[in-house]
Design a protein around this motif. Structure first.
Motif, mmCIF file in Angstrom:
data_model
loop_
_atom_site.group_PDB
_atom_site.id
_atom_site.type_symbol
_atom_site.label_atom_id
_atom_site.label_comp_id
_atom_site.label_asym_id
_atom_site.label_seq_id
_atom_site.Cartn_x
_atom_site.Cartn_y
_atom_site.Cartn_z
ATOM 1 N N ILE A 182 0.854 -1.192 0.000
ATOM 2 C CA ILE A 182 0.000 0.000 0.000
ATOM 3 C C ILE A 182 0.894 1.248 0.000
ATOM 4 O O ILE A 182 1.824 1.345 0.805
ATOM 5 N N HIS A 188 -6.533 4.659 2.704
ATOM 6 C CA HIS A 188 -7.043 3.431 3.349
ATOM 7 C C HIS A 188 -6.239 3.049 4.588
ATOM 8 O O HIS A 188 -6.731 2.362 5.474
ATOM 9 N N LEU A 189 -4.950 3.487 4.620
ATOM 10 C CA LEU A 189 -4.104 3.163 5.779
ATOM 11 C C LEU A 189 -4.675 3.751 7.063
ATOM 12 O O LEU A 189 -4.374 3.275 8.148
ATOM 13 N N ARG A 190 -5.478 4.792 6.905
ATOM 14 C CA ARG A 190 -6.033 5.463 8.086
ATOM 15 C C ARG A 190 -7.510 5.115 8.299
ATOM 16 O O ARG A 190 -8.229 5.821 8.962
ATOM 17 N N LEU A 194 -7.084 -1.521 9.011
ATOM 18 C CA LEU A 194 -5.685 -1.182 8.711
ATOM 19 C C LEU A 194 -5.055 -0.269 9.760
ATOM 20 O O LEU A 194 -3.843 -0.307 9.981
ATOM 21 N N ARG A 195 -5.883 0.545 10.427
ATOM 22 C CA ARG A 195 -5.374 1.447 11.477
ATOM 23 C C ARG A 195 -4.712 0.677 12.616
ATOM 24 O O ARG A 195 -3.900 1.207 13.357
ATOM 25 N N PRO A 199 2.130 -1.349 10.516
ATOM 26 C CA PRO A 199 2.413 -0.580 9.295
ATOM 27 C C PRO A 199 3.442 -1.282 8.404
ATOM 28 O O PRO A 199 3.335 -1.239 7.178
ATOM 29 N N LEU A 202 1.964 -3.449 5.873
ATOM 30 C CA LEU A 202 1.010 -2.845 4.941
ATOM 31 C C LEU A 202 1.663 -1.970 3.886
ATOM 32 O O LEU A 202 1.283 -1.999 2.725
ATOM 33 N N THR A 203 2.643 -1.155 4.314
ATOM 34 C CA THR A 203 3.168 -0.142 3.396
ATOM 35 C C THR A 203 4.690 -0.118 3.381
ATOM 36 O O THR A 203 5.346 -0.439 4.381
#
Ligand code: GLN
Length: 271
Positions: A182, A188-190, A194-195, A199, A202-203
């Motif tokens: 991501i 969308h991370l927030r 996912l929150r 991290p 995810l990214t």
């Protein structure tokens, strides 16, 4: 005294989530809840439920609250140290298994294993395979190791960044990965689950392609002749990942759609 029937009337949770939390609190199957919905609830059970309900209403993922998520028909332990397995990732497992058809005692590598769901699912389907998995998070590897033990899968785990973690085991027939893809700028991370997820799972803190690129570019050194690399990626990354794989020396590069029709897995063969 409160009953499940009474409580369900004024709970703010969706019915299914209400039931999942009560199953977890009482350690009973769903049918039990329905058969016993008029039974009095012990105060300490109600207090426990209220605690979990508040966490869920605060947005915490259900899988972290109850500590488990189903994947490929098996229950995997999850913790906030790992990404929660997603249904679309079953496509990656199925694609990897298809690539292994007709190959005896294959060697398999899962990069960034997290819960271990991908590596363990492959190992259980192919007991003749030697399956290795790496992760840069020691906490994630603890979870993966517990899952492998509980489910009876013989997976060898290594701590470190992508290929850096590995001993010199020789050429792999299959490499699979669901890396962080991501982009840092993706809103969308927030949002949603996912929150609460790590991290680093995810990214890449960049354009979303850095891990996919590093894995594809490094794969040649680790793959056997005719070995395959298959990676999961985001809904809009298929063309970019095909380009990365082609320029990393792969042939027969193709993307596969998930159940929602989104190109979700891209792979190819190394000569
Ligand atoms: N599939 C996850 C999501 O979009 C992301 C997982 C990943 O980055 N590997 O919610």
């Amino acid at each position: 005294m409160e009953t499940l029937r009474g409580l369900s009337l004024d709970s703010k949770l969706p019915r299914l989530e209400f039931q999942m939390l009560w199953q977890h609190v009482l350690q009973v199957p769903r049918v039990w809840l329905i058969a016993h919905d008029g039974d009095p609830i012990a105060p300490e059970k109600l207090a426990r439920f209220r605690e979990l309900e508040a966490r869920r209403l605060n947005g915490e993922p259900m899988a972290y609250i109850i500590g488990v998520r189903e994947f490929m028909g098996r229950d995997f332990l999850v913790s906030p140290a790992v990404l929660i397995p997603r249904p679309e990732t079953e496509l990656l497992v199925e694609t990897g298994l298809r690539h292994l058809q007709g190959r005896m005692a294959p060697r398999v590598l899962d990069l960034g294993t997290g819960t271990g769901a991908i590596a363990i699912s492959i190992a259980l389907d192919r007991p003749d395979a030697r399956v290795l998995a790496s992760d840069s998070s020691a906490q994630a590897l603890d979870v993966a190791q517990q899952n492998a033990q509980t489910l009876g899968a013989a997976v060898e785990f290594f701590h470190g960044n992508w290929y850096d973690a590995l001993p010199d085991v020789g050429a792999f027939d299959l490499i699979v990965s669901n890396p962080p893809y991501i982009a840092a700028s993706d809103p969308h991370l927030r949002q949603g689950d996912l929150r609460f997820e790590p991290p680093s799972a995810l990214t890449d803190n960049g354009d979303g392609l850095a891990a996919l690129r590093a894995i594809a570019q490094g794969a040649g050194h680790w793959l056997a002749s005719q070995g395959g690399l298959f990676m999961e990626h985001g809904w809009d990354q298929a063309a970019a990942v095909r380009g990365i794989m082609e320029s990393s020396g792969f042939s027969r590069v193709a993307s596969l759609p998930d159940l929602a029709g989104i190109e979700r897995v891209t792979g190819g063969i190394y000569n």
